[in-house]
Design a protein around this motif. Structure first.
Motif, PDB file in Angstrom:
ATOM      1  N   GLU A  15       0.786  -1.174   0.120  1.00 41.39           N
ATOM      2  CA  GLU A  15       0.039   0.035  -0.011  1.00 41.39           C
ATOM      3  C   GLU A  15       0.954   1.286  -0.001  1.00 41.39           C
ATOM      4  O   GLU A  15       0.656   2.265  -0.656  1.00 41.39           O
ATOM      5  CB  GLU A  15      -0.800  -0.200   1.301  1.00 41.39           C
ATOM      6  N   GLU A  16       2.118   1.317   0.917  1.00 43.84           N
ATOM      7  CA  GLU A  16       2.873   2.323   0.806  1.00 43.84           C
ATOM      8  C   GLU A  16       3.327   2.623  -0.605  1.00 43.84           C
ATOM      9  O   GLU A  16       3.622   3.927  -1.073  1.00 43.84           O
ATOM     10  CB  GLU A  16       3.877   2.057   1.789  1.00 43.84           C
ATOM     11  N   MET A  17       4.296   1.644  -1.194  1.00 43.55           N
ATOM     12  CA  MET A  17       4.488   1.575  -2.352  1.00 43.55           C
ATOM     13  C   MET A  17       3.520   2.220  -3.524  1.00 43.55           C
ATOM     14  O   MET A  17       3.824   2.752  -4.393  1.00 43.55           O
ATOM     15  CB  MET A  17       5.084   0.374  -2.908  1.00 43.55           C
ATOM     16  N   PHE A  18       2.444   1.626  -3.504  1.00 41.71           N
ATOM     17  CA  PHE A  18       1.113   2.328  -4.190  1.00 41.71           C
ATOM     18  C   PHE A  18       1.042   3.803  -4.181  1.00 41.71           C
ATOM     19  O   PHE A  18       0.959   4.206  -5.171  1.00 41.71           O
ATOM     20  CB  PHE A  18      -0.117   1.344  -4.082  1.00 41.71           C
ATOM     21  N   GLN A  19       0.791   3.807  -2.859  1.00 45.82           N
ATOM     22  CA  GLN A  19       0.649   5.526  -2.669  1.00 45.82           C
ATOM     23  C   GLN A  19       1.543   6.374  -3.187  1.00 45.82           C
ATOM     24  O   GLN A  19       1.585   7.579  -3.698  1.00 45.82           O
ATOM     25  CB  GLN A  19       0.575   5.817  -1.159  1.00 45.82           C
ATOM     26  N   GLN A  20       3.178   5.756  -2.910  1.00 43.60           N
ATOM     27  CA  GLN A  20       4.381   6.811  -3.451  1.00 43.60           C
ATOM     28  C   GLN A  20       4.166   6.763  -5.110  1.00 43.60           C
ATOM     29  O   GLN A  20       4.548   7.921  -5.619  1.00 43.60           O
ATOM     30  CB  GLN A  20       5.684   6.136  -3.068  1.00 43.60           C
ATOM     31  N   SER A  21       3.764   5.561  -5.709  1.00 45.49           N
ATOM     32  CA  SER A  21       3.883   5.570  -7.073  1.00 45.49           C
ATOM     33  C   SER A  21       2.761   6.617  -7.552  1.00 45.49           C
ATOM     34  O   SER A  21       2.708   7.452  -8.547  1.00 45.49           O
ATOM     35  CB  SER A  21       3.461   4.204  -7.795  1.00 45.49           C
ATOM     36  N   GLN A  22       1.496   6.656  -6.853  1.00 46.56           N
ATOM     37  CA  GLN A  22       0.416   7.585  -7.296  1.00 46.56           C
ATOM     38  C   GLN A  22       0.780   8.766  -7.132  1.00 46.56           C
ATOM     39  O   GLN A  22       0.549   9.840  -7.968  1.00 46.56           O
ATOM     40  CB  GLN A  22      -0.770   7.249  -6.314  1.00 46.56           C
ATOM     41  N   ALA A  23       1.699   9.373  -6.166  1.00 46.53           N
ATOM     42  CA  ALA A  23       1.992  10.674  -5.709  1.00 46.53           C
ATOM     43  C   ALA A  23       3.093  11.246  -6.766  1.00 46.53           C
ATOM     44  O   ALA A  23       3.145  12.238  -7.192  1.00 46.53           O
ATOM     45  CB  ALA A  23       2.664  10.746  -4.117  1.00 46.53           C
ATOM     46  N   CYS A  24       3.776   9.982  -7.238  1.00 47.67           N
ATOM     47  CA  CYS A  24       4.885  10.460  -8.163  1.00 47.67           C
ATOM     48  C   CYS A  24       4.192  11.055  -9.472  1.00 47.67           C
ATOM     49  O   CYS A  24       4.767  11.775 -10.266  1.00 47.67           O
ATOM     50  CB  CYS A  24       5.790   9.281  -8.528  1.00 47.67           C
ATOM     51  N   CYS A  25       2.963  10.176  -9.959  1.00 46.56           N
ATOM     52  CA  CYS A  25       2.402  10.592 -11.089  1.00 46.56           C
ATOM     53  C   CYS A  25       1.312  11.534 -11.219  1.00 46.56           C
ATOM     54  O   CYS A  25       0.929  12.100 -12.340  1.00 46.56           O
ATOM     55  CB  CYS A  25       1.638   9.343 -11.431  1.00 46.56           C
ATOM     56  N   VAL A  26       1.184  12.077 -10.114  1.00 48.48           N
ATOM     57  CA  VAL A  26       0.100  13.182 -10.003  1.00 48.48           C
ATOM     58  C   VAL A  26       0.373  14.390 -10.832  1.00 48.48           C
ATOM     59  O   VAL A  26      -0.433  14.869 -11.582  1.00 48.48           O
ATOM     60  CB  VAL A  26      -0.111  13.835  -8.581  1.00 48.48           C
TER      61      VAL A  26
END
Length: 55
Positions: free
Chosen positions: A30-41
């Motif tokens: 979940e942490e990795m997913f959140q980081q990947s989403q924040a990167c793409c915003v």
């Protein structure tokens, strides 16, 4: 995990730590997913779409 890492799975199961391990893996995922989403915003907000070509 049971199908691909049977010995490790049964070790966790017999030690009583399988649920703890699964919870830790889930939390990290979940942490990795959140980081990947924040990167793409910024890309999503600007309308830029990055498409990887076939190699």
């Amino acid at each position: 995990m049971k199908a691909n890492y049977r010995i490790i799975y049964y070790n966790y199961l017999t030690k009583g730590t399988l649920n703890k391990h699964i919870a830790e893996v889930n939390t990290r995922a979940e942490e990795m997913f959140q980081q990947s989403q924040a990167c793409c915003v910024p890309f999503m907000q600007s309308g830029s779409i990055l498409v990887s070509g076939a190699h």
